[in-house]
Enzyme design. Structure first.
Site, PDB file in Angstrom:
ATOM      1  N   SER A 102       8.635  23.344 -35.327  1.00  0.00           N
ATOM      2  CA  SER A 102       8.536  21.935 -35.709  1.00  0.00           C
ATOM      3  C   SER A 102       8.820  20.983 -34.555  1.00  0.00           C
ATOM      4  O   SER A 102       8.230  19.907 -34.472  1.00  0.00           O
ATOM      5  CB  SER A 102       9.447  21.634 -36.899  1.00  0.00           C
ATOM      6  OG  SER A 102      10.804  21.786 -36.541  1.00  0.00           O
ATOM      7  N   GLU A 127      -4.339  29.764 -29.820  1.00  0.00           N
ATOM      8  CA  GLU A 127      -4.988  28.545 -29.348  1.00  0.00           C
ATOM      9  C   GLU A 127      -4.054  27.365 -29.565  1.00  0.00           C
ATOM     10  O   GLU A 127      -3.412  27.246 -30.619  1.00  0.00           O
ATOM     11  CB  GLU A 127      -6.294  28.282 -30.091  1.00  0.00           C
ATOM     12  CG  GLU A 127      -6.982  27.025 -29.600  1.00  0.00           C
ATOM     13  CD  GLU A 127      -8.199  26.618 -30.407  1.00  0.00           C
ATOM     14  OE1 GLU A 127      -8.858  25.644 -30.003  1.00  0.00           O
ATOM     15  OE2 GLU A 127      -8.473  27.245 -31.453  1.00  0.00           O
TER      16      GLU A 127
END
Length: 177
Positions: A102, A127
């Protein structure tokens, strides 16, 4: 069922789940925090067409580099392939869901949904898409959160594809290795 830190520790001690190198602080409440490895590939802006049946030279599409043991910068809106420092091996009854930690998500960096198949073994290639502003990433920092999910029954066909055993950033399988 999502595995807790206690479940994860039991599987590691039993040799069912393997993480190398294993540092105590990567085992979290409901998964593993995986650290950033030292190589990356930036997607190259080009008008060339990537044909999976005849892909050509990977350097036409990817600029791959070593960050060594220091850092690299994720440029705004640019796509990258990164890898984890940890090499993992999942048993045939555990799959993984990859999330950005986060703290990093709050910088605007984004990763697409990624599933780690039951039976997978290797470093993860992920990615990453850049934010609105450049962000410096340090090799070895906890970057991804891998939520481990116990399946009701083991897979009858655990992962055995071309990415098994991968190390570093691995480009799409249609490039010859």
């Amino acid at each position: 069922m999502i595995l807790s830190d206690r479940d994860i520790e039991i599987l590691i001690k039993a040799g069912e789940l393997w993480v190398e190198p294993l540092e105590a602080d990567i085992i979290r409440e409901n998964g593993l925090d995986l650290r950033l490895g030292g190589a990356y590939c930036a997607f190259v802006h080009t008008d060339k067409v990537l044909d999976p049946r005849s892909p050509g030279n990977p350097s036409d599409f990817y600029d791959c580099r070593e960050a060594g043991d220091s850092f690299f910068i994720v440029e705004p809106h640019k796509h990258y392939l990164l890898h984890t420092l940890e090499y993992i091996r999942l048993p045939p009854y555990v799959a993984g869901l990859v999330n950005l930690r986060s703290t990093w998500a709050r910088t605007g960096i984004y990763i697409p949904s990624t599933v780690v198949d039951a039976g997978f073994e290797g470093q993860l290639t992920i990615e990453v898409i850049g934010s609105e502003f450049p962000v410096k990433l340090y090799v070895g920092d906890r970057f991804l959160h891998l939520v481990l999910v116990k399946m009701e029954t083991p897979s009858s066909k655990p992962y055995s594809g071309k990415y098994k055993g991968q190390r570093g950033v691995r480009l799409p399988q249609f490039f010859t290795y």
